[in-house]
Enzyme design. Structure first.
Site, PDB file in Angstrom:
ATOM      1  N   CYS A  10      63.575  91.984  40.827  1.00 45.50           N
ATOM      2  CA  CYS A  10      62.251  91.759  41.434  1.00 45.50           C
ATOM      3  C   CYS A  10      61.635  93.073  41.924  1.00 45.50           C
ATOM      4  O   CYS A  10      62.202  93.782  42.756  1.00 45.50           O
ATOM      5  CB  CYS A  10      62.397  90.764  42.591  1.00 45.50           C
ATOM      6  SG  CYS A  10      61.012  90.724  43.733  1.00 45.50           S
ATOM      7  N   GLY A  11      60.440  93.383  41.421  1.00 47.83           N
ATOM      8  CA  GLY A  11      59.748  94.611  41.803  1.00 47.83           C
ATOM      9  C   GLY A  11      59.400  94.671  43.276  1.00 47.83           C
ATOM     10  O   GLY A  11      59.537  95.714  43.927  1.00 47.83           O
ATOM     11  N   HIS A  12      58.948  93.546  43.836  1.00 47.24           N
ATOM     12  CA  HIS A  12      58.601  93.504  45.265  1.00 47.24           C
ATOM     13  C   HIS A  12      59.845  93.716  46.129  1.00 47.24           C
ATOM     14  O   HIS A  12      59.769  94.321  47.202  1.00 47.24           O
ATOM     15  CB  HIS A  12      57.951  92.170  45.605  1.00 47.24           C
ATOM     16  CG  HIS A  12      56.609  91.972  44.966  1.00 47.24           C
ATOM     17  ND1 HIS A  12      55.529  92.775  45.227  1.00 47.24           N
ATOM     18  CD2 HIS A  12      56.181  91.055  44.057  1.00 47.24           C
ATOM     19  CE1 HIS A  12      54.490  92.369  44.524  1.00 47.24           C
ATOM     20  NE2 HIS A  12      54.858  91.329  43.799  1.00 47.24           N
ATOM     21  N   CYS A  13      60.989  93.213  45.649  1.00 49.56           N
ATOM     22  CA  CYS A  13      62.241  93.396  46.387  1.00 49.56           C
ATOM     23  C   CYS A  13      62.642  94.869  46.390  1.00 49.56           C
ATOM     24  O   CYS A  13      63.108  95.394  47.409  1.00 49.56           O
ATOM     25  CB  CYS A  13      63.346  92.553  45.761  1.00 49.56           C
ATOM     26  SG  CYS A  13      62.986  90.786  45.667  1.00 49.56           S
TER      27      CYS A  13
END
Length: 515
Positions: A48-51
């Protein structure tokens, strides 16, 4: 260099063992949250990029909060799927606050280190901290905004009102109280009094209205908002949810934003509590100017957004931004004499497709038609999720086509049309039920034809069931056809009997004549 990036580099150098974030598994999670009074847990996926963007911020916050005995934990949902499902994780990252295994709430702050530290610090304190001459000085500077009440010990009414307001806003600000009359005198106030201390603008504000919970909440929210703040990923939602118009000041450089903020502070002061003012980085977020009907790239620029109705009021970009001209523009807006700029595609000449096309100019006529349930998709042409939904949405439109007098399946390109809804992402789907146009219901289920149809049936005023209704009609038609067939056969039999009876009668008469 940003501290978050520094933390990321440090982690790479020291290895995972240096992390202050606790990596929990199914067999360690429950015991961990039982052992600690307060835990912030992140449920994430490695891809996950946001993670990944949150990781250095989360690590920095964990290190800082470790000193306050507030642990931060993480759970890899690709390895601990059952644990994540148990806590209702539907997207990544999901942050939840645990006060033991049963008292769970969603994290309500921004995904930045300082925001996490501030939010969790507030969570660790009582709604109102009891202060004295030794703790007051440090408390006044414990966060960007703190609210302190100065009440007499026997003033139960004021204390109860203040505590109620503090409980409602404890996620946003720190609240403290003292009954020391000498401290109130030193602060230049007379009991009962409430003072909001802040690290910006004039430094503090004193509450002077009648003590009610609502008045105290309004005072805190208004005083805690900078005269001229800054719009960005961490602050945008707060400004939009404030419930009052937002005036944007677009500029490309920090120096120009600072200059314009100083120039317009008197205007902001005049309308404080009625209109929020904020600068915005035109280089990073200039495309947002197009949403406000500004010409993108022509900076600096100024515009007001009426957030409740999503109306846009752009200032003439050919004019220079001055306190005098902007002051007059804002005064006209406040007086209600300005007309909003409306961006709209032409109204379609024909509506031949299964989905009704809505534009700004026909939005009220279609979506707000009080006689019909209207399901509308707010989409963007470039949105991949919208493209994937399109064929299913068309099929949904076909299903409801026979019920166009009761239900309309519609869509609007929210990038080229101004709509009275504040759209946070694409696609956004809402149902405006007949007779309830002031309370649209946002759709949050899976994007299948069956689930969308069920949503319309269960939440629409007409309760149209596109799956059951056609079957009922089909049965009705079959019954009708069968009845008519039986009737026709019965008539044929009767006619045949009559014919046979006639033949028999003729034979009888012939025999009688022969005799």
């Amino acid at each position: 260099m940003r501290s978050g990036l520094f933390a990321l580099g440090l982690l790479g150098a020291l290895g995972a063992s240096a992390s202050d974030v606790h990596d929990l598994k199914k067999d360690t999670f429950d015991s961990f949250v039982k052992e600690h009074d307060l835990v912030l847990a992140e449920f994430f996926a490695p891809w996950c990029g946001h993670c990944k963007a949150l990781a250095p911020e989360y690590e920095e916050a964990a290190t800082s909060l470790k000193e306050k005995n507030i642990p931060l934990a993480k759970v890899d949902c690709t390895e601990e799927a059952d644990l994540c499902q148990k806590y209702g994780v539907e997207g990544y990252p999901t942050l939840k606050v645990f006060r033991g295994p049963d008292a769970i709430s969603a994290y309500g702050g921004a995904r930045k280190a300082q925001a996490i530290i501030s939010y969790m610090t507030k969570q660790s304190l009582p709604a109102v901290s009891v202060l004295d001459k030794t703790t007051l000085p440090d408390f006044k500077t414990a966060d960007k905004v703190v609210v302190v009440a100065y009440f007499a010990a026997d003033d139960k009414a004021s204390n109860e009102t203040f505590t109620a307001a503090a409980s409602a806003l404890r996620d946003d600000y720190l609240f403290g109280a003292t009954s020391d009359a000498a401290l109130a005198e030193a602060e230049g106030v007379k009991q009962p009094a409430v003072v909001l201390y802040k690290t910006f603008d004039e430094g503090k504000n004193t509450f002077t209205e009648k003590f009610t919970k609502e008045a105290l909440e309004s005072f805190a929210k208004t005083s805690a908002t900078p005269l001229v703040g800054e719009v960005g990923p961490e602050t945008y939602a707060g400004y939009i949810s404030a419930g009052i118009p937002l005036a944007y000041i677009f500029a490309e450089t920090p120096e120009e934003r600072e200059t314009l903020a100083t120039e317009l502070k008197p205007v902001a002061q005049k309308h404080k509590g009625k209109i929020n003012f904020a600068t915005i980085d035109a280089k990073a977020f200039g495309q947002h100017g197009g949403n406000l009907n500004l010409e993108v790239g022509k900076w600096p620029a100024f515009a007001i957004q009426e957030t409740a109705k999503n109306q846009k009021f752009p200032f003439d970009q050919s004019k220079k931004i001055t306190a005098k001209d902007i002051g007059a523009f804002v005064d006209d807006f406040a007086a209600g004499t300005l007309e909003p700029a409306v961006k709209s595609e032409p109204i379609p000449e024909k509506q031949d497709g299964p989905v009704t096309v809505v534009v700004a100019k026909n939005y009220a006529d279609i979506v707000l038609d009080d006689k019909k349930d209207v399901l509308i998709e707010f989409y963007a042409p470039w949105c991949g999720h919208c493209k994937a939904l399109a064929p299913k949405y068309d099929e949904l439109g076909e299903l409801f086509k026979s019920y166009s007098d009761k239900v309309v399946i519609a869509k609007v390109d929210a990038t080229t049309n101004d709509v009275p809804d504040e759209i946070q992402g694409f696609p956004t789907i809402k149902l405006y039920a007949a007779g309830k146009k002031d309370a649209p219901i946002a759709y949050g289920g899976s994007r299948t034809i069956e689930d969308l149809a069920k949503f319309v049936k269960e939440n629409g005023s007409h309760g149209v069931d596109v799956y059951a209704a056609p079957m009922a009609e089909e049965v009705k038609e079959k019954v009708k056809d069968t009845t008519e067939s039986v009737k026709e056969k019965a008539e044929t039999v009767v006619e045949s009997v009559k014919s046979k009876a006639g033949e028999v009668k003729s034979k009888v008469e012939e025999v009688r004549d022969e005799l």
